[in-house]
Design an enzyme around this catalytic site. Structure first.
Site, PDB file in Angstrom:
ATOM      1  N   ASP A 168      -6.862  -7.211   5.783  1.00 36.71           N
ATOM      2  CA  ASP A 168      -7.450  -7.596   7.069  1.00 36.71           C
ATOM      3  C   ASP A 168      -6.404  -8.041   8.082  1.00 36.71           C
ATOM      4  O   ASP A 168      -6.628  -7.964   9.289  1.00 36.71           O
ATOM      5  CB  ASP A 168      -8.459  -8.736   6.866  1.00 36.71           C
ATOM      6  CG  ASP A 168      -9.700  -8.265   6.132  1.00 36.71           C
ATOM      7  OD1 ASP A 168      -9.989  -7.057   6.199  1.00 36.71           O
ATOM      8  OD2 ASP A 168     -10.356  -9.090   5.491  1.00 36.71           O
TER       9      ASP A 168
ATOM     10  N   ASP B 284      -1.152 -46.811  40.348  1.00 39.56           N
ATOM     11  CA  ASP B 284      -0.650 -46.452  39.022  1.00 39.56           C
ATOM     12  C   ASP B 284      -1.607 -46.800  37.893  1.00 39.56           C
ATOM     13  O   ASP B 284      -1.305 -46.544  36.730  1.00 39.56           O
ATOM     14  CB  ASP B 284       0.699 -47.128  38.765  1.00 39.56           C
ATOM     15  CG  ASP B 284       1.836 -46.430  39.505  1.00 39.56           C
ATOM     16  OD1 ASP B 284       1.597 -45.311  39.997  1.00 39.56           O
ATOM     17  OD2 ASP B 284       2.933 -46.991  39.601  1.00 39.56           O
TER      18      ASP B 284
ATOM     19  N   GLY C  64      -9.895 -10.642  21.213  1.00 38.56           N
ATOM     20  CA  GLY C  64      -9.264  -9.697  22.133  1.00 38.56           C
ATOM     21  C   GLY C  64      -9.568  -8.269  21.743  1.00 38.56           C
ATOM     22  O   GLY C  64      -9.806  -7.409  22.594  1.00 38.56           O
ATOM     23  N   LEU C  65      -9.584  -7.998  20.442  1.00 38.54           N
ATOM     24  CA  LEU C  65      -9.927  -6.657  19.957  1.00 38.54           C
ATOM     25  C   LEU C  65     -11.369  -6.330  20.313  1.00 38.54           C
ATOM     26  O   LEU C  65     -11.682  -5.216  20.745  1.00 38.54           O
ATOM     27  CB  LEU C  65      -9.730  -6.602  18.433  1.00 38.54           C
ATOM     28  CG  LEU C  65     -10.161  -5.305  17.744  1.00 38.54           C
ATOM     29  CD1 LEU C  65      -9.330  -4.129  18.240  1.00 38.54           C
ATOM     30  CD2 LEU C  65     -10.045  -5.432  16.224  1.00 38.54           C
TER      31      LEU C  65
END
EC number: 1.3.7.7
Length: 526
Positions: free
Chosen positions: A290, A36, A425-426
């Site tokens: 935007d 532990d 992503g774009l």
């Protein structure tokens, strides 16, 4: 008992370690086997502290179980007190040691030390880490303030006026291994100072037992993280009459609401909301041209209760996203998360299984995931952008730079962390669309790192194949023209488009899906 690869929270003694490690002049004796001691790594590797936690392990082994393990406990307690000379001693046991039933806290109290001893009885098999941190903090406050609470009068939040000083508050809840706690405290102290409010004590982070005894010098308490501080705030309210705030200042609107709540409790004049909004760039951007690309983006949110609820509100009210999933692994915050989900007309997901969360993500087909490091891995497998908003986290989510989540600067950080994955992503989609153009050069570097776009091509191809590989659903067949058209859809929404098109074809009794079916389904679902 359930076998799992990952877990959102550790056992409650890890929560106790977080509180002990956050404080000064305090020591924690943990009755535990050798295995532990791994918890030390959480602080040195992830939190990147230059010192190890103030914890002494009894580290009993299998051969010790045949003898008197209670003597081992007492020897370690004596050595810890003599060596570290703490002003307060915490004594508890790990999940394994709980089975032996040595009761180390009771043993410590019977050893005659002249320092406060906090006996931590943390049920390891029914509770988890955040509860353990909350209970430890509560027991420390209760032990150190119990006598004082019986002697003082109930605290009036407006007493600062008659005392001729500035109002003072306590900031309660931040700990080590919390999500951006260190920077949140700095940001909130800065905001309070601008409003003419002083900070009396920050606890547990950076406080000492002496500081805990000074908590009643403040006029009100700021409950910064409900998972950790709410139980303590309730005790202070019940026994000392100290009011506490409930608004979490994450996001512009909640920060303004937080400031107003503090002002109301202290009887200070309310501030001008329009002036406050200009302290962050997020409100301006969300109203700009935007940001139109981001409006209506589908977002899935999962994390601890405090950050998940706040993230859902920011996503919906401040960035114009559509929240399609909201959940938490924290059972103690389940009621609040369910209430927040109800306001969004969705059903809350309360689970500590990362596989259930991944399944929910697949069904929701989001365009952005806001979650823990586990959701980051799941989102990567599904090809969905992700931003980490909550613990559990990895070292990359504990930046050395100033990076809060709360207040005005926190809103700027959130704005960057959430918007950038969507914009990237774009970019990937544009690369995917034009990669077959004769002018496209394989050697150009990607924003994903120092790898050529060939690696990105392979990744995009994998996304495309994973989303269109199934040729049939029931008796429906995807034709070549249908599959070709589907590959033109951005990979981060392709799964949703595919699912909707198949539903449309089934409802119309169509035997196959071609490009025209895809157009018709798009018009049907909008």
């Amino acid at each position: 008992m359930e076998l799992t690869l990952w877990t959102y929270e550790g056992p409650p003694h890890v929560g106790a370690m977080r509180v002990a490690s956050s404080m000064k002049d305090i020591h924690y004796v943990l009755h535990a086997p050798q295995g532990d001691t791994y918890a030390d790594l959480l602080f040195t590797m992830i939190e990147r502290r230059g010192q190890r936690p103030p914890v002494t392990y009894t580290t009993f082994q299998a051969r010790d179980l045949g003898g008197d393990t209670a003597e081992l406990v007492k020897r370690n307690i004596t050595e810890a007190v003599e060596r570290f000379k703490p002003k307060t001693l915490l004594v508890g046991e790990s999940c394994t040691a709980e089975l032996i039933q040595d009761q180390p806290g009771a043993l410590a109290k019977g050893m005659g030390f002249d320092i406060p001893i906090v006996n931590l009885e943390l049920p390891a098999y029914s509770k988890k880490e955040n509860w353990g941190a909350s209970e430890t903090f509560y027991q420390i406050i209760r032990t150190l303030l119990k006598d004082k609470a019986n002697e003082i009068d109930k605290i009036n939040p407006q007493r600062w006026k008659s005392l001729g000083r500035r109002p003072k508050v306590n900031i309660l809840g931040p700990t080590l291994l919390g999500f951006r706690c260190r920077d949140d405290v700095i940001e909130i102290q800065r905001i309070l100072s601008e409003q003419g409010i002083d900070t009396n004590v920050v606890a547990p982070l950076g406080s000492s037992p002496d500081d805990i005894t000074r908590l009643t010098d403040a006029d009100i308490n700021i409950c910064l993280y409900h998972e950790i501080a709410e139980t303590s705030c309730e005790w202070l309210k019940r026994n000392c009459g100290m009011e506490y705030t409930t608004t979490i200042p994450i996001g512009i609107k909640n920060t303004i609401n937080f400031i107003n709540e503090v002002h109301e409790k202290l009887d200070l004049p309310l501030t001008n909301q329009k002036e406050l909004e200009h302290k962050s760039k997020l409100p301006w951007y969300s109203k700009s041209v935007d940001s139109n690309y981001l409006t209506g983006k589908r977002v899935f949110v999962f994390g601890d209760g405090t950050h998940a609820i706040a993230a859902a509100k920011i996503a919906k009210d401040e960035l114009g996203f559509e929240v399609v999933g909201l959940g938490t692994y924290s059972r103690e915050m389940a009621r609040q998360v369910r209430a927040a989900a109800k306001e969004l007309n969705i059903e809350a997901l309360i689970t500590n299984s990362y596989l259930e969360v991944e399944d929910a993500m697949k069904k929701a087909s989001p365009e952005l995931v806001l979650g823990t490091q586990m959701e980051r891995h799941s989102a990567k497998r599904l090809g969905i952008p992700c931003s980490v908003i909550s613990t559990p986290m990895h070292v990359q989510d504990v930046p050395a730079r100033y990076s809060p989540q709360m207040g005005w600067e926190g809103a700027n950080v959130i704005f960057d962390d959430w918007v950038h994955p969507l914009m990237m992503g774009l970019e990937e989609h544009l690369i995917d669309m034009f990669k077959h153009d004769f002018e496209f050069v394989d050697g150009h570097q990607s924003h994903l790192g120092h790898t050529a776009t060939k690696g990105l091509d392979n990744k995009v191809d994998e996304h495309a194949q994973s989303n269109i590989n199934v040729q049939k659903k029931g008796n429906i067949i995807w034709t070549d023209s249908g599959r070709a058209e589907l590959t033109k859809v951005p990979f981060f929404v392709r799964g949703k488009v595919k699912s909707n098109t198949e539903k449309y074809a089934l409802s119309k009794g169509l035997p196959e899906i071609n490009d025209e079916t895809l157009y018709d389904a798009k018009a049907y679902f909008g």
